[in-house]
Structure formats: C-alpha cells, structure tokens
Scaffold this active site. Structure first.
Site, PDB file in Angstrom:
ATOM      1  N   ASP A  73     -16.730 -93.405 -67.117  1.00  9.64           N
ATOM      2  CA  ASP A  73     -15.505 -93.209 -66.343  1.00  9.64           C
ATOM      3  C   ASP A  73     -15.848 -92.715 -64.934  1.00  9.64           C
ATOM      4  OD1 ASP A  73     -16.261 -90.672 -67.038  1.00  9.64           O
ATOM      5  OD2 ASP A  73     -14.335 -90.083 -67.900  1.00  9.64           O
ATOM      6  N   SER A  74     -17.152 -92.534 -64.648  1.00  8.75           N
ATOM      7  CA  SER A  74     -17.588 -92.303 -63.267  1.00  8.75           C
ATOM      8  C   SER A  74     -17.260 -93.513 -62.400  1.00  8.75           C
ATOM      9  CB  SER A  74     -19.084 -91.992 -63.213  1.00  8.75           C
ATOM     10  OG  SER A  74     -19.817 -92.947 -63.958  1.00  8.75           O
ATOM     11  N   ASP A 117     -16.827 -95.273 -72.019  1.00  5.36           N
ATOM     12  CA  ASP A 117     -16.111 -93.993 -72.015  1.00  5.36           C
ATOM     13  C   ASP A 117     -14.637 -94.199 -72.343  1.00  5.36           C
ATOM     14  OD1 ASP A 117     -17.721 -91.781 -71.535  1.00  5.36           O
ATOM     15  OD2 ASP A 117     -17.750 -92.109 -69.365  1.00  5.36           O
ATOM     16  N   LYS A 172     -17.670 -93.473 -76.064  1.00  3.79           N
ATOM     17  CA  LYS A 172     -18.074 -92.078 -75.842  1.00  3.79           C
ATOM     18  C   LYS A 172     -16.824 -91.278 -75.499  1.00  3.79           C
ATOM     19  CE  LYS A 172     -20.490 -90.682 -71.926  1.00  3.79           C
ATOM     20  NZ  LYS A 172     -19.565 -89.711 -71.289  1.00  3.79           N
ATOM     21  N   GLU A 178     -24.727 -82.747 -70.519  1.00  8.13           N
ATOM     22  CA  GLU A 178     -24.699 -82.822 -69.055  1.00  8.13           C
ATOM     23  C   GLU A 178     -24.811 -81.448 -68.436  1.00  8.13           C
ATOM     24  OE1 GLU A 178     -21.615 -85.312 -67.462  1.00  8.13           O
ATOM     25  OE2 GLU A 178     -22.042 -84.712 -65.389  1.00  8.13           O
ATOM     26  N   GLU A 234     -15.512 -87.010 -74.526  1.00  8.96           N
ATOM     27  CA  GLU A 234     -15.946 -85.673 -74.145  1.00  8.96           C
ATOM     28  C   GLU A 234     -15.313 -84.615 -75.052  1.00  8.96           C
ATOM     29  OE1 GLU A 234     -15.095 -85.014 -69.985  1.00  8.96           O
ATOM     30  OE2 GLU A 234     -16.263 -86.768 -69.362  1.00  8.96           O
TER      31      GLU A 234
HETATM   32  O1  KIV Z   1     -19.099 -91.322 -66.685  1.00  9.70           O
HETATM   33  C1  KIV Z   1     -20.327 -91.130 -66.615  1.00  9.70           C
HETATM   34  O2  KIV Z   1     -21.025 -91.662 -65.741  1.00  9.70           O
HETATM   35  C2  KIV Z   1     -20.940 -90.232 -67.591  1.00  9.70           C
HETATM   36  C3  KIV Z   1     -22.388 -89.891 -67.391  1.00  9.70           C
HETATM   37  C4  KIV Z   1     -22.528 -88.918 -66.293  1.00  9.70           C
HETATM   38  C5  KIV Z   1     -23.018 -89.429 -68.640  1.00  9.70           C
HETATM   39  O3  KIV Z   1     -20.300 -89.785 -68.481  1.00  9.70           O
END
Ligand code: KIV
Length: 274
Positions: A52-53, A91, A121, A190, A123
């Site tokens: 989600d980055s 994510d 994934k 992280e 959080e």
């Molecule tokens: O969204 C992302 O890029 C991440 C990584 C930093 C692990 O969750």
C-alpha cells in the site's frame, strides 16, 4: 533437477519456509506495475509485495491511508501479468479489513479473484487475529506485519523506531507468536531494534522478513522506488540505495529536451523517408 531449473521453480509459501529451514535468505521488493514486476522477477526476486506504499510512491499521498481496494487490485493485476516466478503478496489497504472479519474475507476474495495474486498481507497483532483466521478458512495465505505499521501512523504520531521500550517489545513478541499460531505463513517486521527482530525470527518457525530490522531475520524487503533511488528525499538509516535513478532519469530527460531543441533528434536514421 538442474540448478537452472530449480532457480526458476515458482516461489510458494512452502518454498519460503524451506528457505528459512536451510538458512537461505529471502529477497523481497515492492512492485506496483507490469514493467517493474517483469524486471524484478526476471532478476530473481523471491517475493513481490504489492504494497500500500503505492499510495505514497505511485499516487503521491503523504500516507498509505487513502489508497482504495479497487486501486490495490488494479496495481496487483498489473504485477501479476509481469511475473513468472515470484510469490505475489498484496497489502489489504486501510479500511478494507479493520471493520470485521467478514469484511476482511470479502476484501481478500476480491483481491484474489480480480488480480490473480497469491497471498495477502495485513497490519496488526491480536486485534486482527479473527480476520486472519477467517481469511485462512478460504485457503488464502496471510502474511503478518508488526512493528512500525504505517496504516496506524496517526496513532503513533511519528515514523520513528518502534518497540524500543520493554512493554512494547514484549507485546510485539506475543503478537508475533499469536500470528504464527493463527496460521500466518510469514511476518514482516518494520523498523524495530535489530536484537529484538533477531530474537523474534529465531523463536518463530515461519520466515520473518525485515525492513529496518537488522540482519538477524530471514529476509529483507525494501520499497523499490527507495532502493533504486527514484525517491530522493527519504534517507532512513536502513535504506541502501543501489541506483540513483532520480539523477539518471533526470539526466536522460535533460539530454532529450536539449536534442529536440537543437534539432539533434530525430536524426536522419530515425525517420521514415518513404
Ligand atoms: O507497503 C509497503 O511497501 C510495505 C513494506 C514497507 C513492507 O508494507
């Protein structure tokens, strides 16, 4: 099986576990589009995370909160079309799983059906266990994410190192074990102290992938735009830049502009004469 063919065996959640068992480190990068995914996969990356980055590096938002499930599915489908070997993890974006476990499962099913990715994934620790268990009942592998969890940035207030204090470190260790017991196939840690990350990785049987968590874990992940130097105003201690694409691309574009202005481009061999 020859070395060449074993190198091109598709990466699975099972093969990641085998890598941990034989002490082979796992390589992971983020990817958000077809062209990058193709290059990263062909270069031998083990896991691609449609992170989600994307909210930051693709869309220019300050945080990961604004990106939507539809947008994540768009990025994930683009990555899937570029990949032959890597395991593709997506994510679950903010707001697509925190409500309740049914919503988490529905969001996951949309990602899996509409993008063709291999795993999700999410959080969090004990607060998301029910969602993880429900997703697993549908046969979808889940990767956990503890430590600095950017979707909770407004709760933390800063992006500094997490779990430096004993109480938070103890909670993180409990959460890591709870995620493993719930059935997560791997865990991202992280921005936490390296000794704590090493302790967690050693005590778990599932692979632990670090970002800013030191060398004692089972693999490493970076945001590809950071690692290639496309972003250039972000200098956390943990980041190693392998290229400075911001400068390289800027130089190429300045050259292109100048060639057009001077009439150098296109040349005689770069046009159709009949
Ligand atoms: O969204 C992302 O890029 C991440 C990584 C930093 C692990 O969750």
């Amino acid at each position: 099986m020859s070395v060449a063919s074993s190198e091109f065996r598709k990466v699975t959640t099972h093969s990641l576990r085998e890598m941990k068992e034989r002490g082979e480190k796992i390589s992971m990068l983020t990817a958000y589009d077809y062209s990058f995914a193709r290059m990263l996969d062909a270069a031998g990356i083990d896991v691609l995370l449609v992170g989600d980055s994307a909210s930051n590096v693709m869309a220019g938002h300050q945080t990961t909160l604004p990106i939507t499930l539809d947008q994540m599915i768009y990025h994930a489908g683009s990555v899937v079309r570029g990949v032959e070997r890597a395991l593709i993890v997506v994510d679950l974006p903010f707001g697509s799983y925190q409500g309740n476990s049914k919503e988490a499962l529905q969001s996951t099913i949309r990602i899996m059906k509409e993008s063709g990715a291999h795993a999700v994934k999410l959080e969090g620790g004990s607060e998301v266990l029910e969602s993880i268990e429900r997703i697993l009942t549908a046969g979808v592998p889940v990767m956990g994410h503890l430590g600095l969890t950017p979707q909770s940035i407004y709760k933390f207030g800063t992006y500094t190192v997490r779990a430096r204090e004993e109480e938070e470190a103890e909670r993180l260790k409990r959460d890591a074990h709870a995620l493993q017991d719930a059935g997560c196939f791997a865990l991202v840690l992280e921005k936490i102290p390296a000794p704590l990350a090493r302790e967690v990785a050693t005590s778990l049987s599932i692979p632990v992938i670090g970002i800013g968590a030191g060398s004692g874990v089972d693999g490493q992940v970076l945001v590809v735009h950071d690692m290639l130097g496309i972003t250039h105003e972000f200098h956390p201690r943990f980041l190693r830049r392998y290229l400075n694409l911001y400068e390289e691309i800027g130089g190429a574009v300045r050259h292109y502009v100048s060639d057009i202005k001077s009439g150098e481009f296109p040349g005689p061999g770069e046009q159709y004469n009949t």
